[in-house]
Design a protein around this motif. Structure first.
Motif, mmCIF file in Angstrom:
data_model
loop_
_atom_site.group_PDB
_atom_site.id
_atom_site.type_symbol
_atom_site.label_atom_id
_atom_site.label_comp_id
_atom_site.label_asym_id
_atom_site.label_seq_id
_atom_site.Cartn_x
_atom_site.Cartn_y
_atom_site.Cartn_z
ATOM 1 N N TYR A 64 13.260 -13.076 -1.962
ATOM 2 C CA TYR A 64 14.003 -11.998 -1.305
ATOM 3 C C TYR A 64 15.483 -12.045 -1.710
ATOM 4 O O TYR A 64 16.116 -10.996 -1.912
ATOM 5 C CB TYR A 64 13.850 -12.081 0.209
ATOM 6 N N HIS A 96 15.689 -10.682 -5.218
ATOM 7 C CA HIS A 96 15.542 -9.217 -5.190
ATOM 8 C C HIS A 96 16.825 -8.537 -4.710
ATOM 9 O O HIS A 96 17.216 -7.483 -5.235
ATOM 10 C CB HIS A 96 14.377 -8.825 -4.294
ATOM 11 N N PRO A 151 18.134 -6.067 -7.957
ATOM 12 C CA PRO A 151 17.195 -5.090 -7.371
ATOM 13 C C PRO A 151 16.277 -4.401 -8.364
ATOM 14 O O PRO A 151 15.441 -3.595 -7.953
ATOM 15 C CB PRO A 151 18.142 -4.078 -6.700
ATOM 16 N N PHE A 188 14.022 -5.986 -9.734
ATOM 17 C CA PHE A 188 12.742 -6.564 -9.349
ATOM 18 C C PHE A 188 12.193 -5.805 -8.136
ATOM 19 O O PHE A 188 12.952 -5.344 -7.284
ATOM 20 C CB PHE A 188 12.903 -8.038 -8.954
ATOM 21 N N GLU A 216 10.306 -5.557 -4.455
ATOM 22 C CA GLU A 216 10.344 -6.424 -3.286
ATOM 23 C C GLU A 216 9.187 -7.412 -3.358
ATOM 24 O O GLU A 216 8.115 -7.092 -3.885
ATOM 25 C CB GLU A 216 10.249 -5.597 -2.011
ATOM 26 N N ILE A 218 7.429 -11.520 -7.463
ATOM 27 C CA ILE A 218 8.215 -10.343 -7.801
ATOM 28 C C ILE A 218 8.036 -10.088 -9.281
ATOM 29 O O ILE A 218 7.717 -11.000 -10.044
ATOM 30 C CB ILE A 218 9.720 -10.513 -7.466
ATOM 31 N N CYS A 274 9.248 -7.120 -12.691
ATOM 32 C CA CYS A 274 9.936 -5.919 -13.132
ATOM 33 C C CYS A 274 9.396 -5.515 -14.492
ATOM 34 O O CYS A 274 8.840 -6.341 -15.231
ATOM 35 C CB CYS A 274 11.452 -6.137 -13.200
#
Length: 222
Positions: free
Chosen positions: A44, A47, A51, A53, A55, A70, A72
């Motif tokens: 968290y 992330h 951001p 990535f 959640e 997580i 991306c």
């Protein structure tokens, strides 16, 4: 470009607990990090800082060893990681294509904290002695880390365990364990359960630990 401790830490954590995957058919580039359920807060935090990535998501398993992950999809991020020492299938046939990127001292220790948070351990025996280790398949990377630590005044040993085919960096002398932990402080990203409990201990009360485990082949000590 690695221009912050957070980016350096993330690079080290991906080296340990991440993977890069290129889907030829779809033409997609994926970077994924997976941690134990107990460590989800770190994902968290990542992330929040990065951001791009998604959640964190829960991955449930039948053996109750649930995890969070997580990921991306970013070609630019994927390629940037490759220029900084990472590659696909880094624990398999490409293990020795991984390399230590050029980092200044501050960022090197942030990178190392990420690596140790993922693949390392820190332990204290019944006599109170402390040592830390990190294991992996990447001989060339680990040799580079041992050499770099030496230039920064920290002696470590590199071992090879043939039966399980992995390499291990061990730091056991009190002076050097203390130096490493002091370098790990003041990072915004860090697992709560691993090195963080040792950040404020009274080192005057910690005895020395000079044990060498004879089960491993020592490659070299610096």
């Amino acid at each position: 470009m690695i221009d912050s401790k957070e980016k350096a830490y993330l690079l080290g954590l991906i080296m340990a607990d991440g993977c890069l995957f290129y889907n030829v058919r779809a033409g997609s580039y994926q970077v994924k990090i997976k941690l134990k359920k107990a460590d989800k807060d770190l994902l968290y935090d990542i992330h929040s800082l990065f951001p791009f990535f998604i959640e964190p998501k829960l991955e449930k398993r039948s053996d109750n060893k649930d995890s969070y992950f997580i990921y991306c999809y970013s070609k630019r991020f994927f390629q940037d990681l490759k220029t900084h020492g990472l590659t696909e299938r880094k624990s398999f046939e490409n293990a020795n294509k991984v390399f230590l990127p050029e980092l200044n001292e501050v960022f090197f220790f942030s990178y190392l904290l990420g690596l140790f948070d993922g693949d390392g351990t820190i332990s204290q025996d019944k006599k109170g002695r402390i040592r830390t280790e990190v294991i992996g398949k990447n001989k060339f990377l680990y040799e580079s880390i041992v050499s770099r630590l030496s230039t920064l005044g920290i002696t470590s040993s590199l071992y090879y365990r043939e039966r399980k085919d992995y390499f291990m960096i061990r730091i056991s002398k009190k002076t050097f364990v203390k130096s490493l932990i002091e370098k790990f402080k003041d990072n915004n990203l860090c697992l709560d359960r691993k090195f963080k409990p040792f950040f404020n201990i009274d080192w005057d009360r910690i005895p020395g630990y000079d044990n060498v485990n004879k089960k491993y082949e020592i490659l070299f000590v610096t």
